[in-house]
Design an enzyme around this catalytic site. Structure first.
Site, PDB file in Angstrom:
ATOM      1  N   GLU A 150      -1.839  -5.823  -5.393  1.00  0.00           N
ATOM      2  CA  GLU A 150      -2.631  -5.833  -4.162  1.00  0.00           C
ATOM      3  C   GLU A 150      -3.850  -6.736  -4.301  1.00  0.00           C
ATOM      4  O   GLU A 150      -4.234  -7.421  -3.367  1.00  0.00           O
ATOM      5  CB  GLU A 150      -3.083  -4.417  -3.807  1.00  0.00           C
ATOM      6  N   HIS A 171       0.817  -1.200   0.000  1.00  0.00           N
ATOM      7  CA  HIS A 171       0.000   0.000   0.000  1.00  0.00           C
ATOM      8  C   HIS A 171       0.854   1.254   0.000  1.00  0.00           C
ATOM      9  O   HIS A 171       0.615   2.186  -0.785  1.00  0.00           O
ATOM     10  CB  HIS A 171      -0.928  -0.015   1.219  1.00  0.00           C
ATOM     11  N   ASN A 227      27.682 -20.976  -4.333  1.00  0.00           N
ATOM     12  CA  ASN A 227      28.622 -22.082  -4.336  1.00  0.00           C
ATOM     13  C   ASN A 227      28.073 -23.256  -3.533  1.00  0.00           C
ATOM     14  O   ASN A 227      28.121 -24.400  -3.972  1.00  0.00           O
ATOM     15  CB  ASN A 227      29.951 -21.596  -3.752  1.00  0.00           C
TER      16      ASN A 227
END
Lengths: 665, 151
Positions: free
Chosen positions: A68, A46, A396
């Site tokens: 939203e 928001h 890695n």
């Protein structure tokens, strides 16, 4: 309105919000019913939307708005979002991040959200259909307490659900009108959104509990007279439902009840945002100003030590006391400046949930990520510089360390691998570890590779052990990947990681057990800029040895020095230490002409002795980085300006290890 | 390369020869202070000095250009400014600031030394214009600086 002066703040906050959203979305994928996270998502999304709109970035605002709607699904139903939805949301976040970067560079939003908005709309539509099925099949809505309290009033209690059109421009206004219209047909006991929070309403569904005076049809008609209303449903709540609800609320006090009264769409999120931000007053400061502050602080310390040394020669009544006061105030200020520069290591950690999620999916591996000690604080410069090396270590670990689920099952391990990133204080250091429970380092494989790359000879490969193999991974030009994957084989190797960490004054090592796992351990000094050191001289040139590394100092004439296989060893009563010549190890490579003392220092896991000409004493030094190309062949990691104006080089105790380590190998 | 038709150069002497650096690159000129020696792989790194609390490398220009290494007592250190940092360059003496026309500068591609950008012919004098980036292999200069010089 000219908003350009708010641009830096917008950029900083937008990035912060996006990172938080990333994190929250990944978290909600793991624990879909985490209501707190759902609320957090709403709050951030928001304010993100509001910010973008204020700054005039309409397309960003539009995209966030659509996101939203998808988040709204989280509120409507437990069980979370399907993976595709999460993927689309994350893609939106990536796009927004790229847009923020573009805005920083060009000032304009370079974004075409149409396709993403379509995808989002698709998600909402699919889910809404599902939703309705779910609703009608689900349990009857539970009346909120204020409705229950009204049950004895004798009026008919109805639940009204009003739907607004999808493209309704001002849902808050419509909601207000709807609630007002309903108010004319009876008394609105409770509503979502609540009437006092209607300003922030962004949803499309208005729910109200009414002590009705009119008939159902009249209520529906009243609602439908409002523009943008597509439909209204009215259902009477039976006395039994109300009694049952009253019973339940007696058992669970109303505050804990999570009835529809509390589900108030964006309104609740907005309210939560207000509550969440109380109390903390903080100021955003440009990082370069902090650096500047640190720099001046450093200069002050240098000048103070200079004045102190002058004052010790002068005989002015009260001067000593004044100097002591100055020293105390300056130390307090110094401590405060250092503290201001400290930020939690979380700033780096936050990117990993997303990274691990994406990578593990790409690699077909199942990984549980654990973050430990995120609130451990480190100097800001260190935290900033730590990002890339850590990403490399994590990649890695995922790529080379952890096995595929099949391999893990075959090895008798749980399918899901563990990757733990942790930070903790250890003395004057912070230790950051990346631990996996994967296959571990295979010394023979590493040795074979190192021989192939010409890093070691086949004879050396014969006698390789776990520790030495781990060390080989940091050798320039070494990479264990059989093929260059796009995960960790990016042309930069572990040697680059080590270089960055060493530049920060720390070190990185691997500890591994074959079949059990690998831990990459980064050790960093807590604060970089000011340190206590033992000042020594080698042939008249000053060197500073970090005090935390100094075990003790000895006079060389009191002890026996023997030569063992060409290396000098200092023989003490209880131990024998390798003895390095200060001139050779720290200077231009020539042996020092006279060495009367030895400083015994901790160097990685080992203990070494450095022969020096003179011990000067303990000093508080402001460390400065050395120019990059001037000290490549000596074990020094920085410089400090002494009160005399001379420059002392700071001894890099861990680099001492490597030199002798290589000789031993 | 600059598009302006004139350039200002700081001219200094080194043995019998005259060299110059663009004035835009020269931050300041300081008296000789013995640099703190450091262990460097490059023979022309003389060491480091402290410039208002900052540690700055000092390069021996004569050694870099293969000239005699004897420096007179009044030697100076020219502090060359870079985007990220600074570096000191040891010279015998600083003579003057010279404004030259662009056409007075002959580029010397044949020299093959990245340290030398051009040679300025002013009357009977030959002044070698140095390229601070090529001079020390980009030492102390960051990529941004390199790009700026190349532009």
């Amino acid at each position: 309105m000219d908003v350009s002066e708010y641009m830096p703040m917008f950029l900083a906050e937008a990035r912060e919000h996006l990172q938080e959203l990333n994190l929250a979305v990944v978290r909600i994928e793991e624990t879909p019913d985490d209501q707190e996270t759902v609320n957090e998502i709403f709050r951030i999304a928001h304010s993100m939307k509001g910010m973008s709109a204020t700054m005039g970035f309409e397309r960003m605002a539009a995209l966030t708005h659509k996101m939203e709607d998808v988040f709204e699904l989280l509120r409507q139903r437990s069980g979370g979002l399907p993976r595709e939805a999460i993927d689309v949301l994350l893609k939106c976040l990536d796009t927004l991040e790229a847009t923020v970067d573009a805005i920083e560079e060009t000032g304009a939003e370079d974004l075409d959200p149409t396709e993403l908005i379509e995808q989002l709309t698709g998600l909402v539509r699919e889910r809404t259909t599902e939703q309705e099925v779910h609703r009608s099949g689900g349990p009857a809505p539970v009346p909120p307490p204020e409705v229950v309290a009204e049950r004895a009033g004798g009026r008919r209690i109805v639940r009204v659900v009003v739907e607004l059109t999808e493209d309704c421009a001002m849902p808050s206004v419509r909601a207000y009108m709807v609630l007002n219209a309903l108010g004319e047909q009876g008394t609105v006991l409770s509503s979502a959104p609540a009437i006092e929070k209607v300003d922030a309403f962004e949803g499309r569904t208005i729910e109200a509990w009414l002590a009705a005076e009119a008939h159902d049809e009249e209520i529906v008609e009243a609602a439908q007279r409002i523009a943008d209303v597509t439909g209204a449903q009215v259902a009477e709540i039976s006395q039994e439902t109300l009694d049952a609800a009253a019973e339940q609320q007696r058992e669970h006090p109303p505050a804990a009840a999570s009835g529809p009264g509390e589900r108030q769409g964006a309104a609740a999120a907005g309210a939560a945002a207000h509550n969440g931000h109380k109390g903390t007053t903080s100021v955003r400061v440009d990082a370069s100003r902090l650096d500047q502050l640190m720099h001046y602080m450093g200069e002050l310390v240098v000048h103070r030590t200079h004045v102190e040394s002058l004052a010790s020669q002068a005989e002015v009544p009260g001067l000593q006391q004044a100097m002591a006061d100055l020293a105390r105030a300056s130390q307090a200020l110094q401590a405060m400046v250092m503290q201001v520069r400290m930020i939690p290591v979380e700033a780096v950690f936050l990117r990993f949930p997303r990274l691990v999620r994406d990578l593990s999916a790409k690699l077909g591996k199942q990984v549980e990520l654990k973050l430990v000690g995120q609130d451990t604080e480190l100097d800001r410069t260190v935290v900033d510089a730590l990002g890339d090396p850590l990403v490399h270590l994590v990649r890695n670990g995922l790529d080379h360390g952890l096995e595929t689920p099949e391999e893990r099952l075959a090895a008798g391990k749980p399918e899901t691998g563990l990757l733990e990133i942790s930070a903790a204080h250890a003395g004057g250091n912070v230790v950051i570890s990346v631990r996996d429970d994967g296959r571990g380092i295979d010394p023979e494989k590493v040795a074979a590779k190192a021989v192939e790359k010409g890093i070691i000879t086949p004879e050396q490969a014969e006698s390789i052990d776990q520790a030495r193999a781990a060390e080989l991974l940091f050798a320039p030009g070494f990479s264990t990947a059989e093929r260059t994957s796009d995960i960790s084989g990016r042309g930069v190797g572990m040697d680059a990681v080590r270089t960055v960490i060493r530049e920060l004054g720390g070190d990185v090592t691997f500890v591994s057990e074959k079949g059990v796992g690998t831990t990459a351990q980064i050790r960093l000094p807590l604060t970089l800029a000011i340190m206590s050191a033992l000042l020594v001289e080698v042939d008249g040139l000053p060197y500073a040895i970090p005090l935390e590394r100094v075990q003790r100092t000895v006079r060389l004439e009191d002890h026996v020095v023997r030569s063992v296989a060409g290396s000098r060893m200092l023989v003490m009563r209880e131990e024998v230490y390798p003895l390095l010549d200060g001139g050779e190890a720290l200077g231009r490579g020539l042996p020092a002409s006279d060495t009367d003392h030895a400083v015994i220092v901790t160097s990685g896991d080992r203990t070494m002795a450095i022969a020096v000409s003179k011990l000067v004493g303990q000093r508080e030094l402001v460390t400065r980085p050395l120019p990059s190309d001037v000290s490549d062949s000596a074990a020094v990691s920085g410089g400090a300006v002494l009160s005399s104006g001379e420059i002392a080089l700071i001894v890099d105790c861990d680099a001492l290890t490597t030199t002798t380590g290589l000789i031993a190998a | 390369m600059s598009t302006e038709s004139t350039r200002q150069l700081v001219v200094f002497s080194l043995g019998e020869e005259e060299y110059a650096l663009p004035i835009t690159r020269v931050h300041e000129i300081i008296r000789w202070t013995e640099p703190r020696s450091v262990a460097s792989d490059e023979p022309w790194v003389r060491g480091v000095i402290s410039l208002r609390g900052k540690i700055v490398p000092v390069y021996d220009l004569a050694a870099r250009l293969g000239l005699a290494a004897e420096r007179p007592e009044h030697a100076k250190i020219v502090i060359v400014e870079t985007a990220a940092d600074m570096a000191g360059v040891v010279v015998d003496d600083v003579e003057e600031v010279l404004t030259v026309e662009e056409e007075q500068l002959d580029s010397v591609p044949a020299a093959g030394d990245p340290a030398i950008e051009a040679i300025a012919k002013i009357d009977q004098r030959l002044v070698v214009l140095l390229d601070p980036v090529g001079l020390f292999g980009g030492a102390g200069l960051d990529a941004e600086q390199l790009a700026e010089v190349a532009a």
